[in-house]
Design an enzyme around this catalytic site. Structure first.
Site, PDB file in Angstrom:
ATOM      1  N   ASN A 196       9.818   5.328   3.850  1.00  0.00           N
ATOM      2  CA  ASN A 196      10.244   6.429   3.513  1.00  0.00           C
ATOM      3  C   ASN A 196      11.040   7.113   3.357  1.00  0.00           C
ATOM      4  O   ASN A 196      11.778   6.260   4.093  1.00  0.00           O
ATOM      5  CB  ASN A 196       9.197   7.910   3.971  1.00  0.00           C
ATOM      6  CG  ASN A 196       9.012   7.973   5.365  1.00  0.00           C
ATOM      7  OD1 ASN A 196      10.036   8.195   5.818  1.00  0.00           O
ATOM      8  ND2 ASN A 196       8.051   6.990   6.127  1.00  0.00           N
ATOM      9  N   ASP A 222       5.714  -0.322   7.175  1.00  0.00           N
ATOM     10  CA  ASP A 222       7.085   0.073   8.121  1.00  0.00           C
ATOM     11  C   ASP A 222       6.886   0.846   9.578  1.00  0.00           C
ATOM     12  O   ASP A 222       7.866   0.055  10.373  1.00  0.00           O
ATOM     13  CB  ASP A 222       6.963   2.208   7.171  1.00  0.00           C
ATOM     14  CG  ASP A 222       8.604   2.578   7.766  1.00  0.00           C
ATOM     15  OD1 ASP A 222       9.264   1.859   8.246  1.00  0.00           O
ATOM     16  OD2 ASP A 222       8.720   3.770   7.801  1.00  0.00           O
TER      17      ASP A 222
HETATM   18  N1  AR6 Z   1       2.232  -7.351   6.453  1.00  0.00           N
HETATM   19  C1  AR6 Z   1       2.445  -7.477   4.875  1.00  0.00           C
HETATM   20  N2  AR6 Z   1       2.353  -6.280   4.491  1.00  0.00           N
HETATM   21  C2  AR6 Z   1       1.067  -5.328   4.795  1.00  0.00           C
HETATM   22  C3  AR6 Z   1       1.368  -5.475   6.393  1.00  0.00           C
HETATM   23  C4  AR6 Z   1       1.939  -6.403   6.892  1.00  0.00           C
HETATM   24  N3  AR6 Z   1       2.301  -6.571   8.844  1.00  0.00           N
HETATM   25  N4  AR6 Z   1       1.004  -3.959   6.879  1.00  0.00           N
HETATM   26  C5  AR6 Z   1       0.663  -3.795   5.792  1.00  0.00           C
HETATM   27  N5  AR6 Z   1       0.891  -4.777   4.180  1.00  0.00           N
HETATM   28  P1  AR6 Z   1       2.458   0.469   2.961  1.00  0.00           P
HETATM   29  P2  AR6 Z   1       3.351   2.339   0.916  1.00  0.00           P
HETATM   30  C6  AR6 Z   1       0.657  -3.419   3.134  1.00  0.00           C
HETATM   31  O1  AR6 Z   1       1.174   1.635   3.110  1.00  0.00           O
HETATM   32  O2  AR6 Z   1       2.487   2.296  -0.467  1.00  0.00           O
HETATM   33  C7  AR6 Z   1       4.517   4.403   5.355  1.00  0.00           C
HETATM   34  O3  AR6 Z   1       3.754   5.136   6.817  1.00  0.00           O
HETATM   35  C8  AR6 Z   1      -0.445  -2.826   3.015  1.00  0.00           C
HETATM   36  O4  AR6 Z   1      -1.822  -3.814   2.139  1.00  0.00           O
HETATM   37  O5  AR6 Z   1       2.800  -0.151   4.416  1.00  0.00           O
HETATM   38  O6  AR6 Z   1       4.886   1.994   0.506  1.00  0.00           O
HETATM   39  C9  AR6 Z   1       5.907   4.520   5.133  1.00  0.00           C
HETATM   40  O7  AR6 Z   1       6.278   5.274   6.028  1.00  0.00           O
HETATM   41  C10 AR6 Z   1       0.236  -2.500   1.122  1.00  0.00           C
HETATM   42  O8  AR6 Z   1      -0.777  -3.529   0.223  1.00  0.00           O
HETATM   43  O9  AR6 Z   1       3.346   0.863   2.384  1.00  0.00           O
HETATM   44  C11 AR6 Z   1       5.512   5.677   3.877  1.00  0.00           C
HETATM   45  O10 AR6 Z   1       5.491   6.595   4.042  1.00  0.00           O
HETATM   46  C12 AR6 Z   1       1.403  -3.321   1.623  1.00  0.00           C
HETATM   47  O11 AR6 Z   1       1.606  -4.114   2.503  1.00  0.00           O
HETATM   48  C13 AR6 Z   1       4.551   5.040   3.344  1.00  0.00           C
HETATM   49  O12 AR6 Z   1       4.192   4.225   3.956  1.00  0.00           O
HETATM   50  C14 AR6 Z   1       2.148  -1.628   1.281  1.00  0.00           C
HETATM   51  O13 AR6 Z   1       1.329  -0.668   1.962  1.00  0.00           O
HETATM   52  C15 AR6 Z   1       4.730   3.843   2.418  1.00  0.00           C
HETATM   53  O14 AR6 Z   1       3.685   3.129   1.463  1.00  0.00           O
END
Ligand code: AR6
Length: 178
Positions: A24, A34
């Site tokens: 973020n 993250d």
């Molecule tokens: N490895 C691979 N993919 C993953 C993993 C992992 N370890 N963990 C989750 N995913 P998100 P965003 C997938 O929410 O939507 C945070 O709080 C997950 O299933 O991580 O860009 C940041 O600080 C999903 O499909 O990212 C921001 O505030 C994808 O990764 C916010 O979330 C992305 O999910 C960003 O949200």
């Protein structure tokens, strides 16, 4: 397409030059990918992010931009932090902003002389971007970058079979034009 791999894995375990963080704009950590990256990499990443905030990004990293830190205790050498669009508020700029995340991350990796990079599905978790739509944007952006520089190996990393299937189904149409 050559140079593109699609896999199910934990992105924090990737053995590549750069892993991309779906961050973020605060750069100070959060949930999802993250949180996992900051936990796996340790406090060095957070300290570098704090320095970046103090020096280059006092108001935070704008959506679509990308910036690198080292990767702390992870196997990767670098983490490239990028901020995806929040789907409920990106309006007619969603595609452009998500595409920018991929292109700017690839440019940052290239500037660091990286030849391998792993992406999570940016914006498709907490930020609510529909996974099939995001897949097409991600694939198109990466493909266009590789069209100009095919020395990079790009991994799309998914956390589940379901998410991986949504991606591969969505890009089938685009792939048939390769
Ligand atoms: N490895 C691979 N993919 C993953 C993993 C992992 N370890 N963990 C989750 N995913 P998100 P965003 C997938 O929410 O939507 C945070 O709080 C997950 O299933 O991580 O860009 C940041 O600080 C999903 O499909 O990212 C921001 O505030 C994808 O990764 C916010 O979330 C992305 O999910 C960003 O949200």
């Amino acid at each position: 397409m050559k140079n593109i791999n699609i896999k199910i894995a934990d992105i924090t375990q990737e053995d590549v030059c750069a892993v991309v963080n779906a961050a973020n704009s605060s750069l100070l950590g959060g949930g999802g990918v993250d949180g996992a990256i900051h936990r796996a990499g340790g406090e060095q990443i957070l300290n570098e992010c704090k320095s970046l905030r103090a020096s280059s990004y006092p108001n935070g990293l704008p959506t679509g931009e990308a910036v690198a830190t080292t990767a702390g205790e992870m196997r990767a050498k670098y983490v490239i932090h990028t901020v995806g669009p929040v789907y409920s508020s990106c309006k007619n700029r969603c595609e452009e902003l998500l595409s920018n995340c991929y292109i700017n991350s690839l440019k940052a990796a290239s500037e660091l002389k990286c030849r391998s990079i792993s992406f999570p599905a940016i914006s498709t978790g907490i930020y609510g971007y529909p996974k099939d739509k995001a897949a097409k944007v991600a694939y198109k952006a990466v493909k266009s970058f590789l069209g100009a520089d095919d020395s990079m190996e790009v991994n799309f990393v998914f956390s589940s079979q379901e998410n991986c299937d949504i991606f591969t189904d969505a890009i089938k149409e685009l792939q048939s034009r390769d």
